[in-house]
Design a protein around this motif. Structure first.
Motif, PDB file in Angstrom:
ATOM      1  N   TYR A   1     -10.044   2.262   7.423  1.00 47.94           N
ATOM      2  CA  TYR A   1      -9.126   1.705   8.419  1.00 47.94           C
ATOM      3  C   TYR A   1      -8.542   0.359   7.984  1.00 47.94           C
ATOM      4  CZ  TYR A   1     -13.723  -0.214   9.631  1.00 47.94           C
ATOM      5  OH  TYR A   1     -14.975  -0.781   9.583  1.00 47.94           O
ATOM      6  N   ILE A   2      -8.669   0.057   6.708  1.00 48.34           N
ATOM      7  CA  ILE A   2      -8.043  -1.147   6.146  1.00 48.34           C
ATOM      8  C   ILE A   2      -7.239  -0.746   4.918  1.00 48.34           C
ATOM      9  CG2 ILE A   2      -8.436  -3.392   5.071  1.00 48.34           C
ATOM     10  CD1 ILE A   2     -10.902  -3.721   6.757  1.00 48.34           C
ATOM     11  N   SER A   3      -5.984  -1.232   4.860  1.00 52.48           N
ATOM     12  CA  SER A   3      -5.110  -0.940   3.722  1.00 52.48           C
ATOM     13  C   SER A   3      -4.767  -2.225   2.986  1.00 52.48           C
ATOM     14  CB  SER A   3      -3.813  -0.276   4.196  1.00 52.48           C
ATOM     15  OG  SER A   3      -4.076   0.960   4.810  1.00 52.48           O
ATOM     16  N   LEU A   4      -4.844  -2.163   1.656  1.00 54.25           N
ATOM     17  CA  LEU A   4      -4.407  -3.265   0.798  1.00 54.25           C
ATOM     18  C   LEU A   4      -3.017  -2.944   0.283  1.00 54.25           C
ATOM     19  CD1 LEU A   4      -7.667  -3.872  -1.266  1.00 54.25           C
ATOM     20  CD2 LEU A   4      -6.566  -5.568   0.196  1.00 54.25           C
ATOM     21  N   LEU A   5      -2.025  -3.730   0.674  1.00 55.29           N
ATOM     22  CA  LEU A   5      -0.642  -3.417   0.324  1.00 55.29           C
ATOM     23  C   LEU A   5      -0.094  -4.320  -0.777  1.00 55.29           C
ATOM     24  CD1 LEU A   5       0.781  -2.769   3.907  1.00 55.29           C
ATOM     25  CD2 LEU A   5      -0.263  -1.165   2.303  1.00 55.29           C
ATOM     26  N   GLY A   6      -0.893  -5.278  -1.270  1.00 59.48           N
ATOM     27  CA  GLY A   6      -0.452  -6.125  -2.373  1.00 59.48           C
ATOM     28  C   GLY A   6       0.575  -7.158  -1.942  1.00 59.48           C
ATOM     29  N   ARG A   7       1.075  -7.880  -2.931  1.00 59.17           N
ATOM     30  CA  ARG A   7       2.086  -8.899  -2.652  1.00 59.17           C
ATOM     31  C   ARG A   7       3.449  -8.252  -2.495  1.00 59.17           C
ATOM     32  NH1 ARG A   7       0.853 -13.956  -6.747  1.00 59.17           N
ATOM     33  NH2 ARG A   7      -1.407 -14.008  -6.487  1.00 59.17           N
ATOM     34  N   ILE A   8       4.206  -8.735  -1.535  1.00 60.57           N
ATOM     35  CA  ILE A   8       5.558  -8.217  -1.298  1.00 60.57           C
ATOM     36  C   ILE A   8       6.507  -9.397  -1.218  1.00 60.57           C
ATOM     37  CG2 ILE A   8       7.048  -6.972   0.313  1.00 60.57           C
ATOM     38  CD1 ILE A   8       4.527  -5.360   1.115  1.00 60.57           C
ATOM     39  N   THR A   9       7.450  -9.470  -2.139  1.00 61.56           N
ATOM     40  CA  THR A   9       8.409 -10.577  -2.164  1.00 61.56           C
ATOM     41  C   THR A   9       9.771 -10.179  -1.603  1.00 61.56           C
ATOM     42  OG1 THR A   9       9.009 -10.020  -4.449  1.00 61.56           O
ATOM     43  CG2 THR A   9       7.279 -11.670  -4.140  1.00 61.56           C
ATOM     44  N   ASP A  10      10.029  -8.886  -1.523  1.00 59.21           N
ATOM     45  CA  ASP A  10      11.298  -8.398  -0.970  1.00 59.21           C
ATOM     46  C   ASP A  10      11.277  -8.595   0.548  1.00 59.21           C
ATOM     47  OD1 ASP A  10      13.215  -6.614   0.280  1.00 59.21           O
ATOM     48  OD2 ASP A  10      13.482  -5.700  -1.689  1.00 59.21           O
ATOM     49  N   LYS A  11      12.148  -9.444   1.067  1.00 55.96           N
ATOM     50  CA  LYS A  11      12.129  -9.755   2.501  1.00 55.96           C
ATOM     51  C   LYS A  11      12.509  -8.560   3.357  1.00 55.96           C
ATOM     52  CE  LYS A  11      12.902 -14.747   2.076  1.00 55.96           C
ATOM     53  NZ  LYS A  11      12.910 -14.792   0.603  1.00 55.96           N
TER      54      LYS A  11
END
Length: 375
Positions: A257-267
């Motif tokens: 029930y936890i997701s790691l989505l990483g870094r996201i720089t695209d706004k």
């Protein structure tokens, strides 16, 4: 107006450059003086400005950082190599101790009026140092024309702390609260439409210790037993050179029930993700402000934040304040946000000009003018 900004953290945060860029068209001239330890910082956060001169000065050493009076003398001496004091109308010091100490020295010698901002490093680090440092800090506050607090909770800390409570009566009328601004993108993409509770919680930011992600995960563990549909999305990563990121990843991988989505720089992508969540949770401590709270609020998420820190006391009915050191308190706060979702107003009554850098620059210009005219 000719403004001198003394900003030791210009290379470490884009917040300052955001303000100075907006001020570039509003002042006659501004000098940004930033000092640090390490040539790799030269040129960071530089921008093209018609009326702005950025001075990078690699002058600090580990020893100077530990001895406050010598550090102030050293920075002041080097600053004078780059400016003509008589050409400066007003000084804006971005921290109380590091930058304010230099502004105070300029005031003593040349009577240049200054404003000083109070940040987490001041109240979390310098305020706990020697009584000599306290002596300088009090003089800085007493001689400043205005004292800018980045968050509202700092007023209570100044009023009650041993460092400043004896001078509170002399400085309280100088205080103004001016939060930092957020990127124009979020100001231009405010989502006012009501959101439904979809049991999706998100965290956005670095994976460092003071962001308190392990306790947030433990709180979600408690609630997931009651509400199996609950899901936590962790967006970000990196940060300090320690094992915090590895710990968080290990905890997340054990929990479906936890997701790691990483870094996201695209706004645009980040905005889509905000729309897929109903709650933003960051029970961090030592938060000067926390721009990401306001970014999430522009997309109408409900907020979980720390009591007596960050945005606490600034906005009404946008979320729940919790004790960041208590897993039970965080869990109780999340439970309230989930089960009473409709009782929170979201951003319905929020005036986001408070966080618009253009409007903030206008406010600072008026502040500079009033100080110069009344000095």
């Amino acid at each position: 107006m000719r403004i001198l900004h003394i900003c030791n953290d210009f290379t470490g945060s884009k917040v300052h450059a955001s303000l100075y860029q907006k001020l570039d068209d509003k002042v006659d001239n501004q000098i940004v003086y930033t000092y640090f330890d390490g040539k790799e910082n030269i040129g960071k956060n530089q921008f093209d400005g018609k009326r702005t001169n950025i001075v990078y000065d690699d002058i600090l050493t580990p020893y100077l950082r530990k001895v406050y009076p010598i550090k102030m003398w050293w920075v002041y001496r080097h600053l004078l190599k780059h400016i003509t004091p008589m050409d400066i109308d007003c000084v804006h010091a971005t921290t109380l101790f590091s930058d304010g100490g230099v502004a105070y020295k300029l005031y003593k010698k040349y009577r240049i009026p200054y404003i000083v901002a109070v940040r987490t490093t001041d109240l979390g680090t310098y305020i706990n140092r020697t009584k000599i440092t306290w002596l300088y800090g009090r003089r800085i506050l007493l001689n400043a024309q205005k004292i800018v607090l980045i968050n509202k909770t700092f007023a209570d800390k100044l009023r009650t702390h041993e460092f400043s409570k004896n001078i509170w009566g002399l400085i309280k009328d100088k205080i103004i609260v001016q939060p930092n601004g957020i990127d124009d993108y979020w100001i231009n993409h405010i989502q006012r439409e009501p959101k439904k509770n979809d049991f999706q919680i998100c965290y956005v930011g670095t994976f460092i210790k003071r962001k308190n992600i392990p306790r947030l995960i433990q709180a979600v563990d408690i609630l997931h037993k009651e509400m199996p549909q609950l899901h936590l999305n962790l967006i970000g990563g990196g940060g300090e050179l320690n094992n915090e990121e590895e710990l968080i990843k290990a905890m997340a991988e054990e929990r479906p029930y936890i997701s790691l989505l990483g870094r996201i720089t695209d706004k645009n992508k980040m905005r889509e993700l905000y729309h897929e969540n109903s709650i933003f949770a960051m029970p961090s401590w030592s938060e000067t402000f926390g721009l990401v709270y306001i970014e999430a609020l522009t997309q109408n998420l409900r907020l979980l934040y720390s009591r007596n820190d960050g945005i606490d006391g600034l906005l009404e009915n946008v979320g729940v304040a919790v004790d960041p050191y208590s897993v039970d308190s965080i869990a109780t706060g999340l439970r309230k946000l989930v089960t009473e979702y409709g009782s929170f107003e979201g951003n319905k009554n929020i005036d986001f000009s408070l966080f618009d850098w253009t409007c903030i620059a206008d406010r600072y210009c008026e502040l500079y003018k009033s100080i110069v005219n009344n000095h």
